[in-house]
Motif scaffolding. Structure first.
Motif, PDB file in Angstrom:
ATOM      1  N   TYR A 165     -16.833  -1.886   3.880  1.00  0.00           N
ATOM      2  CA  TYR A 165     -17.398  -0.628   3.539  1.00  0.00           C
ATOM      3  C   TYR A 165     -18.527  -0.431   4.563  1.00  0.00           C
ATOM      4  N   LEU A 166     -18.589   0.793   4.757  1.00  0.00           N
ATOM      5  CA  LEU A 166     -19.551   1.493   5.536  1.00  0.00           C
ATOM      6  C   LEU A 166     -19.471   0.749   7.156  1.00  0.00           C
ATOM      7  N   ASP A 167     -18.223   0.666   7.450  1.00  0.00           N
ATOM      8  CA  ASP A 167     -18.124   0.219   8.976  1.00  0.00           C
ATOM      9  C   ASP A 167     -18.441   1.308   9.843  1.00  0.00           C
ATOM     10  N   VAL A 168     -18.331   0.706  11.163  1.00  0.00           N
ATOM     11  CA  VAL A 168     -18.716   1.655  12.250  1.00  0.00           C
ATOM     12  C   VAL A 168     -17.603   2.606  12.643  1.00  0.00           C
ATOM     13  N   GLU A 169     -16.441   2.118  12.133  1.00  0.00           N
ATOM     14  CA  GLU A 169     -15.113   3.120  12.232  1.00  0.00           C
ATOM     15  C   GLU A 169     -14.352   2.829  11.346  1.00  0.00           C
ATOM     16  N   ASN A 170     -13.342   3.958  10.968  1.00  0.00           N
ATOM     17  CA  ASN A 170     -12.423   3.640   9.841  1.00  0.00           C
ATOM     18  C   ASN A 170     -11.010   3.455  10.572  1.00  0.00           C
ATOM     19  N   PRO A 171     -10.268   2.718  10.004  1.00  0.00           N
ATOM     20  CA  PRO A 171      -8.841   2.228  10.319  1.00  0.00           C
ATOM     21  C   PRO A 171      -7.823   3.282  10.327  1.00  0.00           C
ATOM     22  N   PRO A 172      -7.256   3.685  11.490  1.00  0.00           N
ATOM     23  CA  PRO A 172      -6.211   4.895  11.405  1.00  0.00           C
ATOM     24  C   PRO A 172      -5.275   4.779  10.228  1.00  0.00           C
ATOM     25  N   PRO A 173      -4.484   5.578   9.899  1.00  0.00           N
ATOM     26  CA  PRO A 173      -3.284   5.517   9.087  1.00  0.00           C
ATOM     27  C   PRO A 173      -2.359   4.620   9.704  1.00  0.00           C
ATOM     28  N   PRO A 174      -1.585   3.867   8.846  1.00  0.00           N
ATOM     29  CA  PRO A 174      -0.338   3.062   9.407  1.00  0.00           C
ATOM     30  C   PRO A 174       0.736   3.982   9.686  1.00  0.00           C
ATOM     31  N   LEU A 175       1.579   3.628  10.922  1.00  0.00           N
ATOM     32  CA  LEU A 175       2.645   4.370  11.565  1.00  0.00           C
ATOM     33  C   LEU A 175       3.859   3.764  11.371  1.00  0.00           C
ATOM     34  N   ALA A 176       3.700   2.397  11.180  1.00  0.00           N
ATOM     35  CA  ALA A 176       4.802   1.410  11.213  1.00  0.00           C
ATOM     36  C   ALA A 176       5.335   1.477   9.792  1.00  0.00           C
ATOM     37  N   GLN A 177       6.495   1.032   9.699  1.00  0.00           N
ATOM     38  CA  GLN A 177       7.083   0.742   8.301  1.00  0.00           C
ATOM     39  C   GLN A 177       6.605  -0.376   7.552  1.00  0.00           C
ATOM     40  N   PRO A 178       6.663  -0.262   6.075  1.00  0.00           N
ATOM     41  CA  PRO A 178       5.892  -1.022   5.265  1.00  0.00           C
ATOM     42  C   PRO A 178       6.693  -2.658   5.605  1.00  0.00           C
ATOM     43  N   VAL A 179       5.635  -3.540   5.498  1.00  0.00           N
ATOM     44  CA  VAL A 179       6.035  -4.970   5.769  1.00  0.00           C
ATOM     45  C   VAL A 179       6.565  -5.711   4.328  1.00  0.00           C
ATOM     46  N   TRP A 180       6.365  -4.957   3.185  1.00  0.00           N
ATOM     47  CA  TRP A 180       6.878  -5.360   2.016  1.00  0.00           C
ATOM     48  C   TRP A 180       7.118  -4.242   1.054  1.00  0.00           C
ATOM     49  N   CYS A 181       8.269  -4.310   0.442  1.00  0.00           N
ATOM     50  CA  CYS A 181       8.590  -3.120  -0.841  1.00  0.00           C
ATOM     51  C   CYS A 181       9.155  -3.880  -1.890  1.00  0.00           C
ATOM     52  N   GLY A 182       8.817  -3.383  -3.051  1.00  0.00           N
ATOM     53  CA  GLY A 182       9.179  -4.228  -4.332  1.00  0.00           C
ATOM     54  C   GLY A 182       8.509  -3.540  -5.737  1.00  0.00           C
ATOM     55  N   THR A 183       9.300  -3.883  -6.633  1.00  0.00           N
ATOM     56  CA  THR A 183       8.897  -3.247  -8.028  1.00  0.00           C
ATOM     57  C   THR A 183       8.241  -4.432  -8.611  1.00  0.00           C
ATOM     58  N   ILE A 184       7.204  -4.094  -9.044  1.00  0.00           N
ATOM     59  CA  ILE A 184       6.152  -5.149  -9.749  1.00  0.00           C
ATOM     60  C   ILE A 184       6.415  -4.908 -11.335  1.00  0.00           C
ATOM     61  N   LYS A 185       7.078  -6.012 -11.747  1.00  0.00           N
ATOM     62  CA  LYS A 185       7.280  -5.771 -13.380  1.00  0.00           C
ATOM     63  C   LYS A 185       6.264  -6.416 -14.232  1.00  0.00           C
ATOM     64  N   ALA A 186       6.504  -6.197 -15.794  1.00  0.00           N
ATOM     65  CA  ALA A 186       5.503  -6.932 -16.609  1.00  0.00           C
ATOM     66  C   ALA A 186       5.758  -8.402 -16.276  1.00  0.00           C
ATOM     67  N   GLY A 187       4.550  -9.162 -16.166  1.00  0.00           N
ATOM     68  CA  GLY A 187       4.459 -10.487 -15.911  1.00  0.00           C
ATOM     69  C   GLY A 187       4.492 -10.954 -14.564  1.00  0.00           C
ATOM     70  N   ASP A 188       4.523  -9.974 -13.670  1.00  0.00           N
ATOM     71  CA  ASP A 188       4.268 -10.347 -12.199  1.00  0.00           C
ATOM     72  C   ASP A 188       2.723 -10.220 -11.637  1.00  0.00           C
ATOM     73  N   VAL A 189       2.652 -10.516 -10.707  1.00  0.00           N
ATOM     74  CA  VAL A 189       1.362 -10.499  -9.917  1.00  0.00           C
ATOM     75  C   VAL A 189       1.677 -10.467  -8.395  1.00  0.00           C
ATOM     76  N   LEU A 190       0.662  -9.657  -7.910  1.00  0.00           N
ATOM     77  CA  LEU A 190       0.821  -9.123  -6.239  1.00  0.00           C
ATOM     78  C   LEU A 190      -0.858  -9.549  -5.987  1.00  0.00           C
ATOM     79  N   TYR A 191      -0.813 -10.067  -4.626  1.00  0.00           N
ATOM     80  CA  TYR A 191      -2.017 -10.432  -4.130  1.00  0.00           C
ATOM     81  C   TYR A 191      -1.971  -9.658  -2.725  1.00  0.00           C
ATOM     82  N   ILE A 192      -3.040  -8.633  -2.477  1.00  0.00           N
ATOM     83  CA  ILE A 192      -3.167  -8.010  -1.297  1.00  0.00           C
ATOM     84  C   ILE A 192      -4.610  -8.012  -0.574  1.00  0.00           C
TER      85      ILE A 192
END
Length: 388
Positions: A165-192
């Motif tokens: 937060y309030l960094d000296v510069e902002n990260p550029p948007p990602p150009l590569a493909q996602p490293v993970w894709c999935g559907t999170i359903k009731a009862g699931d947990v995802l850590y980022i």
């Protein structure tokens, strides 16, 4: 996977998905309870807001304001306008819902005790297939708990190491493909972890998830703490002379560098964490009416005692006393209090009767235990509630 394995392998390093039973979190925030929260609280923007395709919807399109005769401005939800926006695909966001839901708050406190950081929980509810937020990164770690329904998630690699937060510069948007894709359903947990780009899209069915936001300490926090410690040295409180000779200025700077190095050389990370934990503030929860009736308090054993300090105690002992730091203060108690304090910290909430039992084990009468509890209450270390 054990908690320790998760923290050592994934925490602050990489995302991790955990599957769960569909009913796992359904009682954490039922749909009806979310409706009650909207009804019972005067929620204003931005604590409650609507978002669609990465943009907040102007609050005047779903919030009306009534001004009382004393000039107080009260926000009121326009149900017809809210319903129209939600049917149009908007995402409903309620920030800091842990302050309005006892069940979420209690889970939050358990996580805080393990992770050593304050946690804020936000709720996100959607009904259509429209994204509420565009692909983005957070300046803190997040644990996503899917309560009802499902959402499709994508996670991308960070494009800047440890963005802040309030960094000296902002990260550029990602150009590569996602490293993970999935559907999170009731009862699931995802850590980022912090800095990983991600987005979520509802699947067209009612969906509700909670995001536990955790801001971990960084080297910047350590250095800020270190600089505060230098105030005890008069050399660092002394004026820098603007008008001395270059040689005198260099000599002064050399003394500052050496003193800073000497201090830094003896410090360890644990010193910072110990001091940080000892100053951690608890959640505000007045112990009424007990806090006002301390001198008259009489326990019959059925009252509930709640331990207040939010971090683990680091207790030192000698032949007669025990010592610890919590809530920004230093504490000293008789060794006979050891078992009671251990039980309070371990269980967080206990009936007074259980503490009477702990006191009896070391020869304390109920009146002595009561006096000890009143002292803890008076100093803000416990809350007391009548049994329900």
């Amino acid at each position: 996977m054990s908690t320790q394995e998760f923290l050592e392998t994934y925490w602050s390093k990489s995302p991790r998905y955990f599957g769960g039973e569909p009913t796992r979190f359904q009682d954490l925030l039922p749909w009806g309870r979310l409706g009650q929260i909207l009804q019972e609280n005067r929620l204003d923007y931005p604590r409650m807001r609507l978002s669609k395709k990465g943009k907040d919807i102007p609050q005047e399109t779903y919030l009306k304001y009534e001004t009382t005769r004393r000039g107080t401005r009260i926000p009121q939800i326009s149900l017809s306008d809210l319903n129209a926006h939600l049917n149009d695909g908007c995402l409903l966001v309620v920030d800091a819902i842990d302050e309005m839901s006892p069940s979420i708050r209690m889970l939050c406190e358990k996580c805080e005790f393990v992770l050593g950081e304050h946690i804020q929980v936000n709720a996100y509810a959607g009904w259509k297939k429209t994204q509420g937020f565009s692909t983005h990164w957070d300046d803190h770690d997040v644990i996503i708990v899917q309560v009802h329904g499902e959402k499709a998630w994508r996670i991308f690699q960070p494009t800047r190491d440890f963005p802040m937060y309030l960094d000296v510069e902002n990260p550029p948007p990602p150009l590569a493909q996602p490293v993970w894709c999935g559907t999170i359903k009731a009862g699931d947990v995802l850590y980022i972890p912090r800095g990983w780009w991600h987005d979520a899209t509802p699947t067209g069915k009612p969906t509700l998830h909670l995001t536990f936001g955790i801001t971990n300490r960084t080297g910047m926090d350590f250095m800020a703490w270190f600089c505060e410690r230098l105030r005890t040295n008069p050399l660092f409180r002394k004026d820098l002379s603007r008008f001395s000779s270059c040689e005198a200025q260099e000599n002064h700077l050399s003394l500052l560098k050496q003193a800073a190095f000497n201090e830094l050389n003896i410090l360890r990370t644990r010193h910072f964490f110990n001091d940080y934990d000892a100053r951690a503030k608890p959640r505000v929860r007045p112990s009424l009416p007990w806090i006002v009736l301390q001198s008259e308090a009489k326990f019959d054993g059925h009252e509930i005692v709640e331990w207040v300090p939010p971090r683990r105690l680091r207790i030192d002992r000698d032949d007669v006393s025990l010592y610890f730091h919590a809530l920004g203060k230093s504490w000293e108690f008789s060794l006979k209090a050891d078992a009671m304090l251990d039980a309070l910290e371990k269980h967080r909430r206990l009936p007074v009767m259980a503490l009477f039992g702990k006191g009896m084990e070391v020869g304390l009468e109920n009146a002595q235990v009561s006096a000890f509890l009143i002292e803890l209450l008076n100093n803000g270390l416990i809350n007391v509630y009548d049994a329900i």
